[in-house]
Enzyme design. Structure first.
Site, PDB file in Angstrom:
ATOM      1  N   SER A   1      37.919  40.366  46.399  1.00 44.26           N
ATOM      2  CA  SER A   1      37.616  41.766  46.088  1.00 44.26           C
ATOM      3  C   SER A   1      36.348  41.806  45.238  1.00 44.26           C
ATOM      4  CB  SER A   1      38.794  42.349  45.298  1.00 44.26           C
ATOM      5  OG  SER A   1      38.414  43.569  44.705  1.00 44.26           O
TER       6      SER A   1
ATOM      7  N   TYR B   1      45.031  41.853  38.655  1.00 42.11           N
ATOM      8  CA  TYR B   1      44.472  41.821  40.012  1.00 42.11           C
ATOM      9  C   TYR B   1      43.047  41.259  39.988  1.00 42.11           C
ATOM     10  CZ  TYR B   1      42.794  43.454  44.573  1.00 42.11           C
ATOM     11  OH  TYR B   1      42.247  43.524  45.838  1.00 42.11           O
TER      12      TYR B   1
END
Ligand SMILES: NC(=O)c1ccc[n+]([C@@H]2O[C@H](COP(=O)([O-])OP(=O)(O)OC[C@H]3O[C@@H](n4cnc5c(N)ncnc54)[C@H](OP(=O)(O)O)[C@@H]3O)[C@@H](O)[C@H]2O)c1
Length: 250
Positions: free
Chosen positions: A156, A169
């Site tokens: 990401s 995350y």
């Protein structure tokens, strides 16, 4: 490096290849499973929810694509024994593995590190980092049996440039980038190529959780991005190793 999502492939592009996808029951994992099977690969669909895995399996079969294999496993609770069994199942049934796509993940919570819930931190790290590590470790022997194998880690933008409040995350994706890069160096002289991939934004449950107020109609579907995954598993992407890849929608 940018990878185009506008990749047209033939129905035998990946014939004979065996590719394991985690989180194959929905979201990006399901979209890539459909395209990989369409391109002729046998997909080992790993997921924790048998019902939605079966629904996704039916979609692949109903479309006339190569029949996949279902592999129910919860990556949060999986033990070394589960991974040993997976290695055995892959080697006994196929004798090799050509692709391993670490797609499954959870978003955790958007909050400051100072207040981050300890249990959620552990769960996020277990699913997003420790499971890909253990899965990779147990499947390297099967990947070594392939003449041309690929490992792909879904990453990401927040795993490449830190952003406040993305918590476990973001940290887990930084770890995935480190795992990908380290492996690519260790396996450099082997038949296994390792890369990370930031798909940017896709209209999935994860995106909706992160941006609940956003108009999803403006966000690309995972199906519009998944042809790039066929490319990354194909002969044409053989030279890529140790790259931080990003999907380019066009
Ligand atoms: N969507 C985006 O905009 C975006 C952007 C950047 C990066 N990514 C990355 O792309 C990947 C796919 O994301 P997505 O948007 O498709 O996410 P998603 O819609 O939330 O799907 C996540 C997948 O992971 C599976 N999963 C979660 N925990 C699991 C566990 N314990 N064991 C087995 N499977 C588990 C889910 O299964 P269940 O159905 O059982 O929950 C689901 O199949 C992720 O790695 C994500 O970080 C996505």
């Amino acid at each position: 490096m940018q990878i185009s999502t506008n990749y047209s492939f033939s129905q035998d592009e990946l014939t004979g290849k065996v590719i394991l996808v985690t989180g194959a029951n929905r979201g990006f994992g399901k979209a890539m499973t459909l395209d990989l099977a369409k391109a002729g690969a046998t997909v080992i669909m790993l997921g924790r929810d048998l019902g939605s895995l079966e629904t996704a399996y039916d979609e692949v079969v109903d479309a006339g694509f190569v029949e996949p294999i279902l592999y129910p496993l919860d990556l949060e609770g999986a033990t070394p024994e589960h991974y040993d069994q997976l290695q055995k199942d892959v080697l006994d049934n196929f004798g090799k593995l050509d692709g391993l796509i670490h797609n499954a993940g959870i978003i955790g919570a958007m909050m400051p590190i100072e207040q981050y819930d300890l249990k959620l931190w552990y769960s996020t790290m277990q699913i997003n980092v420790n499971a890909p590590f253990m899965l990779t470790q147990c499947l390297i022997p099967a990947l070594n049996k392939s003449p041309d194998a690929r490992i792909l880690f879904l990453s990401s933008s927040v795993g490449r440039n830190a952003r406040a409040y993305w918590g476990a995350y973001g940290v887990s994706k930084f770890a995935i980038e480190g795992l990908s890069k380290t492996l690519s160096e260790e396996l450099e002289k082997t038949n296994i190529k390792t890369n990370s991939l930031d798909p940017k934004r896709m209209r999935t449950k994860m995106r909706q959780t992160a941006y609940p107020a956003e108009n999803a109609d403006n966000i690309p579907t995972p199906e519009s991005m998944s042809p790039a995954i066929v490319y990354l598993m194909s002969e044409g992407a053989k030279a890529l190793n140790g790259e931080q890849l990003t999907l380019e929608l066009n």
